[in-house]
Design an enzyme around this catalytic site. Structure first.
Site, PDB file in Angstrom:
ATOM      1  CG  HIS A 164      -1.773   0.768   1.045  1.00 61.56           C
ATOM      2  ND1 HIS A 164      -2.127   2.298   1.219  1.00 61.56           N
ATOM      3  CD2 HIS A 164      -3.363   0.745   0.553  1.00 61.56           C
ATOM      4  CE1 HIS A 164      -3.296   2.793   1.261  1.00 61.56           C
ATOM      5  NE2 HIS A 164      -4.094   1.920   0.849  1.00 61.56           N
TER       6      HIS A 164
ATOM      7  CG  ASP B  94      -8.489  -4.570  -2.537  1.00 62.52           C
ATOM      8  OD1 ASP B  94      -9.481  -4.435  -2.165  1.00 62.52           O
ATOM      9  OD2 ASP B  94      -7.345  -3.908  -3.053  1.00 62.52           O
TER      10      ASP B  94
HETATM   11  N1  ACO Z   1       4.035  -7.918  -4.106  1.00 63.43           N
HETATM   12  C1  ACO Z   1       5.236  -8.040  -4.356  1.00 63.43           C
HETATM   13  N2  ACO Z   1       6.038  -6.833  -4.221  1.00 63.43           N
HETATM   14  C2  ACO Z   1       5.397  -5.688  -3.991  1.00 63.43           C
HETATM   15  C3  ACO Z   1       3.854  -5.553  -4.075  1.00 63.43           C
HETATM   16  C4  ACO Z   1       3.150  -6.707  -3.840  1.00 63.43           C
HETATM   17  N3  ACO Z   1       1.913  -6.830  -3.859  1.00 63.43           N
HETATM   18  N4  ACO Z   1       3.740  -4.355  -3.818  1.00 63.43           N
HETATM   19  C5  ACO Z   1       4.952  -3.769  -3.755  1.00 63.43           C
HETATM   20  N5  ACO Z   1       5.728  -4.331  -4.221  1.00 63.43           N
HETATM   21  C6  ACO Z   1       7.354  -4.204  -3.994  1.00 63.43           C
HETATM   22  C7  ACO Z   1       7.516  -3.707  -5.560  1.00 63.43           C
HETATM   23  O1  ACO Z   1       7.964  -4.696  -6.435  1.00 63.43           O
HETATM   24  C8  ACO Z   1       8.693  -2.587  -5.292  1.00 63.43           C
HETATM   25  O2  ACO Z   1       9.911  -3.557  -5.008  1.00 63.43           O
HETATM   26  P1  ACO Z   1      11.249  -3.021  -5.837  1.00 63.43           P
HETATM   27  O3  ACO Z   1      11.652  -1.807  -4.919  1.00 63.43           O
HETATM   28  O4  ACO Z   1      12.181  -4.147  -5.663  1.00 63.43           O
HETATM   29  O5  ACO Z   1      10.967  -2.720  -7.342  1.00 63.43           O
HETATM   30  C9  ACO Z   1       8.509  -2.203  -3.678  1.00 63.43           C
HETATM   31  O6  ACO Z   1       7.573  -3.017  -3.097  1.00 63.43           O
HETATM   32  C10 ACO Z   1       7.786  -0.831  -3.893  1.00 63.43           C
HETATM   33  O7  ACO Z   1       6.606  -1.003  -4.752  1.00 63.43           O
HETATM   34  P2  ACO Z   1       6.182   0.185  -5.344  1.00 63.43           P
HETATM   35  O8  ACO Z   1       5.138  -0.096  -6.315  1.00 63.43           O
HETATM   36  O9  ACO Z   1       6.972   1.594  -5.363  1.00 63.43           O
HETATM   37  O10 ACO Z   1       5.135   0.943  -3.941  1.00 63.43           O
HETATM   38  P3  ACO Z   1       3.721   1.605  -4.077  1.00 63.43           P
HETATM   39  O11 ACO Z   1       3.691   2.267  -2.608  1.00 63.43           O
HETATM   40  O12 ACO Z   1       3.619   2.425  -5.120  1.00 63.43           O
HETATM   41  O13 ACO Z   1       2.779   0.476  -4.269  1.00 63.43           O
HETATM   42  C11 ACO Z   1       0.743  -0.556  -4.565  1.00 63.43           C
HETATM   43  C12 ACO Z   1       1.275   0.391  -3.788  1.00 63.43           C
HETATM   44  C13 ACO Z   1       0.311  -0.168  -5.996  1.00 63.43           C
HETATM   45  C14 ACO Z   1      -0.620  -0.773  -3.958  1.00 63.43           C
HETATM   46  C15 ACO Z   1       1.533  -1.893  -4.602  1.00 63.43           C
HETATM   47  O14 ACO Z   1       1.806  -2.324  -3.540  1.00 63.43           O
HETATM   48  C16 ACO Z   1       0.718  -2.979  -5.454  1.00 63.43           C
HETATM   49  O15 ACO Z   1       0.848  -3.122  -6.662  1.00 63.43           O
HETATM   50  N6  ACO Z   1      -0.130  -3.865  -4.795  1.00 63.43           N
HETATM   51  C17 ACO Z   1      -0.786  -4.674  -5.475  1.00 63.43           C
HETATM   52  C18 ACO Z   1      -2.152  -4.511  -5.872  1.00 63.43           C
HETATM   53  C19 ACO Z   1      -3.013  -4.161  -4.785  1.00 63.43           C
HETATM   54  O16 ACO Z   1      -3.409  -4.992  -3.801  1.00 63.43           O
HETATM   55  N7  ACO Z   1      -3.648  -2.996  -4.567  1.00 63.43           N
HETATM   56  C20 ACO Z   1      -4.743  -2.542  -3.890  1.00 63.43           C
HETATM   57  C21 ACO Z   1      -4.132  -1.340  -2.879  1.00 63.43           C
HETATM   58  S1  ACO Z   1      -5.362  -0.974  -1.762  1.00 63.43           S
HETATM   59  C22 ACO Z   1      -6.683  -0.030  -2.740  1.00 63.43           C
HETATM   60  O17 ACO Z   1      -6.457   0.228  -3.573  1.00 63.43           O
HETATM   61  C23 ACO Z   1      -8.021  -0.271  -2.197  1.00 63.43           C
END
Ligand code: ACO
Length: 384
Positions: free
Chosen positions: A265, A319
């Site tokens: 998140h 989620d």
């Molecule tokens: N699974 C595995 N790795 C992850 C995940 C995940 N779900 N989420 C983040 N990471 C990792 C990324 O790969 C990244 O790794 P890196 O630095 O080695 O490249 C690091 O964590 C940071 O990721 P970002 O995308 O920069 O983090 P951000 O804060 O932008 O992410 C997001 C938020 C988009 C929700 C992300 O966690 C994600 O894609 N999650 C999966 C989708 C999801 O569950 N969305 C629902 C969010 S809640 C809502 O909208 C109601």
């Protein structure tokens, strides 16, 4: 040019950028707490209803009994659909994604409002309540039509959660199912300046009408990184199929740099409090509905992911279990995002209105790194 270059701050994803002061919602991502207008979601899900929480979000305080009754009666009176909206839904391909149907129908609702652009705050709230009330009716009507069944009109005396389940199945839900739906809807009702709320706020800042504002929110919710994540999380659980497969799935997914849906998140760098509530409900529902294996698979994916990502600030979000809860209530997977949307209207509206109280057109910039002064070559003189 070079002076501008030196002062540029590019904030991709607008991370940590504040667009306004707010009294609506606090997402305390460090301490795993979530407040709507100062009340914890734990208290609201234990004691309140979707409608009462909508009132709280829109008006800033809990209602008196009389105020709530008036509010609920108003919502009830707005639930039926105009014949033209029903006709529009019927005209769409039955294979349409329900979120697309909802987006189209909500946009069209504006055409049935004799004065869609009236912009006093009270009028804006009233229009938003019309939308909030009609969204479950739209979603349920489309779901029935695509299953070759007639839409069921809303039933007087049922609240938003019960009415939705009733209009989907034709059966009045039991108190337990209604309560589960109500809690899930409260947990989706508001969440500060997320992508869809920001989309609404941008549209509001142009002084657009409420139908345009809410339609913008639905559009932003459409993607799998936001509204679509619970569908994707449930599909993962189904694909994995058994708790014993979870470790292999998670290992391979992470090795391929895939994201585990329902995890991570932008603001929560610890446990999402909504996740805790939904996981507990999920355990109970699984027992009641005999879907213990499915629930155990979700838990195994969660445990495996947490083991692999130990040390990273990536935890299960709302989620990870919301899709499972909706599924165990018998709701089709592609209705999860529309349910998220119909639950979020009060939050979208509250933020749009709060922003409008001291409006400033939202207009960020891009930092241009392309060329300038190129010579235009007529098409017939360009190389093939
Ligand atoms: N699974 C595995 N790795 C992850 C995940 C995940 N779900 N989420 C983040 N990471 C990792 C990324 O790969 C990244 O790794 P890196 O630095 O080695 O490249 C690091 O964590 C940071 O990721 P970002 O995308 O920069 O983090 P951000 O804060 O932008 O992410 C997001 C938020 C988009 C929700 C992300 O966690 C994600 O894609 N999650 C999966 C989708 C999801 O569950 N969305 C629902 C969010 S809640 C809502 O909208 C109601």
């Amino acid at each position: 040019m070079s002076a501008i270059r030196e002062t540029r701050v590019i904030q991709k994803g607008l991370e940590n950028v504040y667009v306004k002061e707010s009294k609506i919602c606090l997402v305390d991502g460090e301490n795993s707490r979530l407040f709507y207008r100062g009340y914890t979601v734990e208290d609201l899900t234990a004691h309140s209803t979707f409608e009462e929480t909508a009132y709280l979000l829109l008006y800033g305080a809990l209602p008196s009994k009389a105020q709530l009754e008036e509010f609920v009666t108003k919502i009830e009176s707005y639930r039926p659909l105009e014949a033209g909206i029903l006709q529009l839904i019927r005209s769409l391909p039955l294979s349409c994604n329900p979120t697309d149907v909802l987006r189209t129908a909500v946009s069209a609702l504006g055409s049935y409002d004799p004065d869609p652009t009236t912009s006093s705050m009270e009028a804006r709230i009233d229009k938003s309540l019309r939308i909030l009330a009609k969204m479950p009716t739209i979603i349920a009507a489309f779901d029935r039509l695509r299953n070759q069944k007639d839409p069921i009109p809303p039933k007087s005396g049922l609240g938003e959660a019960a009415n939705f389940l009733y209009m989907l199945s034709g059966n009045e839900p039991e108190t337990y199912q209604t309560r589960v739906m109500d809690v899930a809807m409260i947990l989706h009702e508001e969440h500060e300046m997320n992508a869809s709320t920001f989309a609404c706020t941008v549209t509001a800042s142009t002084l657009a009408d409420m139908y345009s504002i809410i339609t913008s929110g639905i559009c932003a919710l459409r993607g799998p990184l936001h509204g679509g994540a619970n569908e994707a999380a449930l599909r993962t659980v189904m694909e994995v199929g058994d708790a014993s497969n979870a470790e292999t799935y998670v290992t391979q997914a992470l090795a391929q740099k895939k994201r585990i849906m329902g995890f991570g998140h932008r603001v929560y760098k610890t446990w999402d409090p909504r996740y805790r509530i939904l996981k507990k409900i999920g355990a109970d529902l699984a027992e009641r509905t005999g879907q213990v294996k499915l629930y155990a698979t979700a838990v195994a994916i969660e445990n495996s992911t947490l083991r692999h990502l130990a040390g990273a600030p990536i935890f299960p979000n709302v989620d990870s279990y919301s899709g499972l809860v909706f599924h165990m209530l018998g709701i089709p997977t592609d209705l999860f995002t529309p349910i998220f949307a119909m639950s979020r209207v009060a939050g979208w509206t509250a933020h749009s209105i709060e922003y409008l109280e001291s409006n400033r057109l939202i207009r960020p910039k891009t930092f241009y790194v392309g060329e300038t002064g190129l010579h235009y070559v007529p098409i017939e003189q360009r190389s093939p």
